[in-house]
Design a protein around this motif. Structure first.
Motif, short mmCIF file in Angstrom:
data_model
loop_
_atom_site.label_atom_id
_atom_site.label_comp_id
_atom_site.label_asym_id
_atom_site.label_seq_id
_atom_site.Cartn_x
_atom_site.Cartn_y
_atom_site.Cartn_z
N HIS A 69 -37.57 104.57 127.33
CA HIS A 69 -36.92 105.76 127.80
C HIS A 69 -37.52 106.88 127.50
N ILE B 298 -33.97 103.66 123.41
CA ILE B 298 -33.51 102.75 124.48
C ILE B 298 -34.94 102.41 125.15
N VAL C 113 -36.61 99.18 128.08
CA VAL C 113 -36.13 98.05 129.16
C VAL C 113 -37.18 96.97 129.13
N LYS D 209 -31.83 95.80 128.86
CA LYS D 209 -31.79 97.07 128.43
C LYS D 209 -31.77 96.88 126.67
N TRP E 190 -40.12 104.06 133.95
CA TRP E 190 -38.99 105.07 133.89
C TRP E 190 -39.64 106.40 134.74
N LEU F 215 -29.71 103.84 135.29
CA LEU F 215 -29.27 103.29 134.08
C LEU F 215 -27.71 103.06 134.10
#
Lengths: 96, 766
Positions: B587, B593, B595, B605, B630, B652
């Motif tokens: 992120h 965070i 993914v 996630k 992202w 998200l």
């Protein structure tokens, strides 16, 4: 050493490059791809020119120094890289 | 000297005259009727130094009739004999006399008279001649006549030895008295000032006063009147003096400010070598003058710079050794690098100008033909037509051609540097890979080439240390290269020997910044890799080497929906307890965070701190998810693509994708957001590359580029700050295309994606 040789050959083979000259501190061309008369002419003229340019740059600020000079003319471009009183001269015609 | 002759004598014979030496003056009086016989005189006639020595002087003898010796004594002072005269050169006269004397001496006494007469006449003539000669010669000071060698004395001599000291014994000492003369007064000026205490002071004072009063009264006094006089001024006389001309040489030098600076800063030993090189300096300037150059070397007079020249060239004699010397120096290699770049930039100047978004200028002196006019008119018409991709150039060099490109990435600090990874494993046995770092300044040759032992699958540049490039390879190793170093020492870390290294290919490496609560400094960067063995690992450079820590191991999830498939799945469970993780992205703002996309199509996630469970799972794809990214402009929005021909846009916390994009039935290998515009992204399929501009269309790609036949496209990248797309293909070329006529301007960025997303009717359901 081989790298340097290779790089020089690459430069010489680039598009539009007319010739390369390597001049030592005495003003004697050490390596060239042009004929003798042209080579000596370029070496002589560009040496004094580069000295003048270097003098101009250093006069303004003595800690500065000349690293590269390009002269663009109608027909081609002359590029001079001075270091340690040696000169590397490349003449290229970029719009060919 | 006089010559006296009496008549009587004349009748007799020739009178001997007195000779110049003045040894004797013969005066023969009249009264003497005697026959005076002259003896030949042996004496030297003149010369100041000569002396009449007694022994050999006895030539002249006067005898009267009674044979009495009446030789007159010498009247004038005689000269002292010089003892060394024997060795002196003889003059002609002396020789002459000598012989005469010798002749004379050898005769016996009996014949003396006759011989004497004969000799005398003979000698007297000779005497006279010599006398004449001597007379004429006497005026000369430098007459070289020396003393005659004295023949052995025949007769007794009149003692005429000493000049002024007769009858003294030479052995006797004598007294010398020194007296002082009186003081000579050369100049006597009496003073005009006398002391007040002197005797006559009062009188002088009175006189002075009197005189002063007198002067005062002078003006009105009739006794005195003013008169002027004129003194003679001596006529000046011109005198000429002649001297040697002072020759002058012009010498000039130009003192430039850098010359002075150099003199101050140069080390002292340069001065020592200066003398040794001075000759070389002169030699070289002479050489240059011989070539008839109007060079600057003689004029500027900057000897220091030429000394430096000489220092570099003093020992190199041949052109070859010169060349080697120059070529091996580091500054030459620098110059070479710059020169190559400049040459290439000259060639590609229009393309680079287009890349940078600058107007492309036509060279006014170009000798090319001019279809440009035609092109321009058509271009104007095309302004409103479809967005296109214009090919600018391709990064390719002989080393890289033929290799399949698997990944590309820009440097985080210097946006002109591009790292490209080459690797090929399609043939079953993976070949050694290559990493090339290209620069926008040299489009024809990669300035850094690092061979790798295995095919390269992914690359990422570090943000904290921009020179570090992390490389993930097909055999599971992770390496870090320092691209600032030269080839040999570039690899600063390699996980080949690490015990916990990946066993399966590393599909993605990524540098991520972790939040450090402790210090306010720049956040630490951590290298995370995901690989086919299901592990997400964090790599650390520890003191004992390169080591890793597992963040998470992704296990295969049992999906209830798939259970009815029965045994097949169970077997799969047993055989593959882990799922290969194909991609990961952190992120942008919340670095804890991330993914991941897995082989089975699920995306999870996860949290950095939680290594046991996923936070969320996104289920949409049913084929391996190849890329997750992202958006940099919208937090919480990310894009995913997979081999199921689709691209999904997620937000998200929303378990279903917001938007989905499909164009062709081909697996999507990679997608990338544009760093310039929030609504543009590029996707690469096997045979084509598409650029989607969501502001113009969400159903169709805005621009499509087809790969050349035989070539598959492997990787895509968008350039920051420039509207260009880079496509890497299996032929080893990275082609750069310019996005033309994309009207995705900056005006429409903000909030637009949200609008688009909301405009889409509902969310797409499975």
């Amino acid at each position: 050493m081989a790298d340097v040789d290779e790089t020089l050959k690459r430069i010489e083979s680039h598009k539009g490059v007319i010739g390369t000259i390597l001049v030592n501190g005495d003003g004697i061309p050490v390596r060239t791809t042009l004929d003798n008369s042209t080579t000596s002419q370029y070496a002589r003229l560009l040496r004094s020119f580069t000295a003048l340019a270097s003098s101009a740059v250093r006069d303004v600020d003595p800690q500065n120094d000349l690293t590269f000079v390009r002269i663009r003319s109608k027909k081609h471009e002359i590029m001079v890289a001075p270091e340690n009183n040696n000169l590397l001269i490349v003449i290229q015609n970029p719009c060919e | 000297m006089e010559k006296e002759m009496t008549p009587t004598l004349l009748s007799n014979s020739f009178n001997g005259t007195t000779n110049s030496s003045g040894s004797g003056e013969f005066k023969v009086s009249r009264r003497s009727n005697q026959k005076i016989k002259f003896a030949a005189s042996l004496n030297h006639n003149n010369s100041d130094k000569s002396s009449n020595s007694v022994p050999h002087k006895k030539a002249i003898k006067v005898l009267d009739a009674q044979r009495r010796d009446v030789t007159p004594l010498a009247l004038g002072p005689t000269r002292l004999e010089e003892p060394q005269s024997k060795k002196k050169p003889l003059s002609l006269d002396d020789l002459f006399f000598n012989t005469g004397a010798n002749i004379f001496k050898s005769s016996s006494v009996a014949d003396v008279a006759s011989s004497r007469l004969f000799c005398s006449s003979f000698s007297s003539m000779s005497t006279m001649e010599s006398g004449l000669l001597s007379r004429s010669c006497k005026t000369e000071d430098s007459f070289p006549l020396q003393d005659v060698t004295p023949p052995p004395p025949a007769h007794s001599a009149v003692p005429l030895e000493r000049k002024c000291l007769p009858e003294e014994n030479p052995d006797q000492g004598f007294d010398v008295t020194l007296t002082e003369t009186d003081t000579f007064s050369l100049l006597d000026i009496s003073p005009t000032i006398i002391s007040e205490d002197a005797e006559g002071a009062e009188a002088v004072k009175q006189r002075n006063i009197h005189y002063a009063e007198f002067c005062k009264s002078r003006m009105a006094n009739d006794n005195y009147s003013e008169r002027s006089t004129q003194a003679f001024v001596g006529e000046p006389k011109t005198k000429h003096v002649q001297t040697n001309k002072n020759s002058s040489v012009n010498k000039s030098t130009t003192a430039t400010s850098w010359d002075m600076y150099d003199s101050l800063c140069k080390p002292v030993d340069a001065g020592e070598t200066q003398e040794a090189d001075q000759e070389d300096y002169f030699v070289s300037t002479k050489k240059e003058k011989d070539k008839a150059e109007g060079s600057l070397s003689g004029d500027t007079g900057s000897t220091l710079s030429f000394v430096v020249e000489m220092e570099t060239c003093v020992d190199s004699l041949t052109a070859e050794s010169d060349q080697d010397k120059i070529v091996l120096s580091e500054s030459f290699q620098n110059s070479l690098l710059v020169m190559e770049r400049v040459v290439v930039l000259n060639i590609f100047q229009p393309m680079l100008a287009a890349f940078r978004g600058l107007p492309v200028l036509k060279d006014p002196y170009s000798t090319e033909k001019k279809p440009a006019a035609m092109e321009q008119s058509t271009e104007d018409k095309d302004w409103f037509l479809t967005p296109t991709l214009e090919r600018l150039w391709a990064f390719a060099c002989p080393l890289s051609i033929g290799r399949n490109i698997t990944s590309m990435t820009w440097n985080k600090r210097n946006p002109d540097i591009l790292a490209v990874g080459y690797g090929d494993w399609s043939s079953g046995s993976p070949k050694p890979g290559l990493v090339c770092c290209w620069s926008l300044k040299n489009l024809m040759w990669s300035e850094r080439i690092f061979p790798c032992h295995s095919s390269v699958t992914c690359l990422d540049f570090s943000a904290n240390n921009p020179g570090q490039l992390a490389v993930g390879m097909y055999d599971g190793s992770v390496a870090i290269y320092n691209i600032q170093a030269k080839n040999q020492v570039a690899c600063i870390a390699n996980s080949r020997d690490t015990s916990k290294r990946h066993q399966q290919p590393v599909w993605q490496v990524i540098w991520t910044k972790q939040q450090l609560q402790l210090s306010g400094e720049e956040r630490d960067e951590v290298l995370v890799s995901v690989s086919g063995d299901g592990r997400i690992t964090k790599w650390l450079m520890l003191s004992d080497g390169f080591n890793c820590i597992d963040l998470m191991v992704v296990k295969r999830i049992q999906d209830r929906k798939e259970k009815p498939k029965g045994n097949q799945e169970k077997i799969e469970n047993v055989l593959l307890p882990v799922t290969p993780v194909l991609c990961v992205d952190f992120h942008p703002t919340d670095a804890g965070i991330y993914v991941i996309g897995t082989w089975d199509g699920r995306m999870h996630k996860c949290s950095f701190s939680n290594s046991a469970h996923f936070l969320d799972t996104y289920n949409k794809h049913f084929s391996p998810v190849t890329q997750v990214e992202w958006s940099r402009f919208y937090p919480d929005v990310f894009l995913s693509c997979s081999a199921d021909w689709t691209i999904q846009l997620w937000q998200l916390d929303t378990m279903t994708p917001k938007m989905s994009f499909t164009s062709v039935q081909s697996p999507v290998d990679s997608i990338k957001w544009s760093p310039n515009c929030s609504m543009v992204f590029a996707a690469v399929y096997r045979q084509r590359m598409e650029v989607w501009d969501l502001s113009s269309s969400i159903l169709l790609p805005t621009a499509v580029h087809h790969a050349e036949p035989g070539v598959t496209l492997g990787s895509v990248l968008l350039a920051k700050g420039s509207d260009c797309v880079l496509v890497g293909d299996s032929g080893g070329r990275v082609t750069v295309y310019k996005l033309k006529n994309f009207r995705a301007g900056k005006q429409k960025q903000v909030n637009n994606l949200d609008d688009i997303m909301q405009a889409v009717p509902g969310s797409l359901n499975d």
